[in-house]
Scaffold this motif. Structure first.
Motif, PDB file in Angstrom:
ATOM      1  N   TRP A  57       0.810  -1.217   0.000  1.00  0.00           N
ATOM      2  CA  TRP A  57       0.000   0.000   0.000  1.00  0.00           C
ATOM      3  C   TRP A  57       0.842   1.264   0.000  1.00  0.00           C
ATOM      4  O   TRP A  57       0.351   2.330  -0.348  1.00  0.00           O
ATOM      5  CB  TRP A  57      -0.949   0.000   1.200  1.00  0.00           C
ATOM      6  N   ALA A  96      -1.155   2.735  -5.975  1.00  0.00           N
ATOM      7  CA  ALA A  96      -2.523   2.623  -6.490  1.00  0.00           C
ATOM      8  C   ALA A  96      -3.332   1.659  -5.634  1.00  0.00           C
ATOM      9  O   ALA A  96      -4.512   1.899  -5.346  1.00  0.00           O
ATOM     10  CB  ALA A  96      -2.495   2.156  -7.945  1.00  0.00           C
ATOM     11  N   GLU A  97      -2.676   0.565  -5.218  1.00  0.00           N
ATOM     12  CA  GLU A  97      -3.367  -0.384  -4.341  1.00  0.00           C
ATOM     13  C   GLU A  97      -3.687   0.239  -2.988  1.00  0.00           C
ATOM     14  O   GLU A  97      -4.730  -0.027  -2.396  1.00  0.00           O
ATOM     15  CB  GLU A  97      -2.512  -1.637  -4.155  1.00  0.00           C
ATOM     16  N   LYS A  99      -4.245   3.442  -2.425  1.00  0.00           N
ATOM     17  CA  LYS A  99      -5.353   4.373  -2.619  1.00  0.00           C
ATOM     18  C   LYS A  99      -6.679   3.621  -2.666  1.00  0.00           C
ATOM     19  O   LYS A  99      -7.670   4.043  -2.062  1.00  0.00           O
ATOM     20  CB  LYS A  99      -5.148   5.158  -3.913  1.00  0.00           C
ATOM     21  N   GLU A 100      -6.682   2.500  -3.376  1.00  0.00           N
ATOM     22  CA  GLU A 100      -7.904   1.696  -3.461  1.00  0.00           C
ATOM     23  C   GLU A 100      -8.300   1.161  -2.085  1.00  0.00           C
ATOM     24  O   GLU A 100      -9.483   1.165  -1.725  1.00  0.00           O
ATOM     25  CB  GLU A 100      -7.679   0.537  -4.436  1.00  0.00           C
ATOM     26  N   HIS A 101      -7.297   0.711  -1.319  1.00  0.00           N
ATOM     27  CA  HIS A 101      -7.584   0.207   0.021  1.00  0.00           C
ATOM     28  C   HIS A 101      -8.134   1.320   0.921  1.00  0.00           C
ATOM     29  O   HIS A 101      -9.083   1.095   1.679  1.00  0.00           O
ATOM     30  CB  HIS A 101      -6.311  -0.372   0.634  1.00  0.00           C
ATOM     31  N   GLU A 103      -9.800   3.952   0.000  1.00  0.00           N
ATOM     32  CA  GLU A 103     -11.164   4.258  -0.423  1.00  0.00           C
ATOM     33  C   GLU A 103     -12.149   3.216   0.101  1.00  0.00           C
ATOM     34  O   GLU A 103     -13.291   3.545   0.437  1.00  0.00           O
ATOM     35  CB  GLU A 103     -11.221   4.352  -1.948  1.00  0.00           C
ATOM     36  N   GLU A 104     -11.703   1.963   0.183  1.00  0.00           N
ATOM     37  CA  GLU A 104     -12.546   0.933   0.781  1.00  0.00           C
ATOM     38  C   GLU A 104     -12.795   1.224   2.257  1.00  0.00           C
ATOM     39  O   GLU A 104     -13.917   1.066   2.757  1.00  0.00           O
ATOM     40  CB  GLU A 104     -11.900  -0.440   0.609  1.00  0.00           C
TER      41      GLU A 104
END
Length: 236
Positions: A57, A96-97, A99-101, A103-104
């Motif tokens: 992350w 990017a991972e 950021k996605e985490h 947002e989750e």
């Protein structure tokens, strides 16, 4: 993972989403922007950063930092010295991972989201949170405090005659703290609803341009009272 370490990881990801930072800068931001972390140390921060890097992350980038910066005890990469008397600093950047985490995590609205410490961290990143999620967190927090307030009132009614004046004042102080936060939450919820209704009723052609405080339903000025300190609640 403990609840507090989960809150720290959330806050670190949120701050690094705004911009990359090195450990010293990140700790300073956590202390100044999020008061719930004012007592934590580098020995807490760097293991957290190491875990986030291991999970993919965060990534580490090497630069130069003044030699008098606090030591990065326990971080993933050891500092390197240079002939100029400066040592390498590690800058942490969100992947990017990551950021996605994050947002989750922002979309999560379970009971943990409105507990004392976690709510303060969630509220600090409301500017990055969807309106519907903000509403659920605010309403959940209000419901939790109303339950707490009801229990406090019932307890005070049962024990009032057995308390001395100072203990009674302490109990009242705790109740007033919770009542004050409930009023503050009511104002925020009403502002969120008003902003949503205004956006729904305004045609796109005449919609006002987004300015600070308008896009998320909060008052345009940023002078609204911050979340009351949970430590005021002596009955917690």
């Amino acid at each position: 993972m403990s609840r507090r370490s989960g809150i720290l990881e959330f806050a670190v990801l949120g701050l690094l989403r705004e911009s990359p930072m090195h450990g010293y800068e990140l700790r300073k931001r956590l202390n100044t922007s999020l008061g719930i972390f004012r007592a934590f140390s580098y020995g807490t921060l760097y293991p957290c950063l190491k875990t986030l890097v291991a999970n993919g992350w965060l990534i580490e980038e090497t630069g130069n930092a003044p030699a008098d910066l606090p030591p990065a005890t326990g971080r993933a990469v050891a500092p390197a010295s240079s002939l100029a008397g400066r040592r390498a600093k590690i800058v942490y950047r969100l992947t990017a991972e990551g950021k996605e985490h994050f947002e989750e995590l922002l979309s999560h609205t379970g009971p943990d989201s409105w507990e004392d410490e976690h709510f303060a961290a969630r509220f600090a990143f409301f500017g990055q949170t969807e309106h519907e999620v903000r509403m659920r967190v605010l309403e959940g927090r209000r419901s939790r405090l109303e339950e707490r307030l009801e229990k406090m009132r019932a307890s005070l009614a049962r024990t009032r005659e057995r308390l001395d004046d100072y203990t009674l004042e302490l109990q009242r102080h705790g109740m007033e703290s919770v009542e004050r936060e409930v009023r503050w939450l009511n104002e925020l919820i009403e502002s969120e609803r008003s902003g949503r209704d205004q956006r729904r009723s305004s045609p796109e052609s005449s919609a006002p341009q987004n300015t600070a405080g308008e896009s998320d339903g909060l008052p345009r000025h940023r002078g609204h009272t911050p979340p009351p300190d949970p430590s005021d609640d002596t009955r917690k």
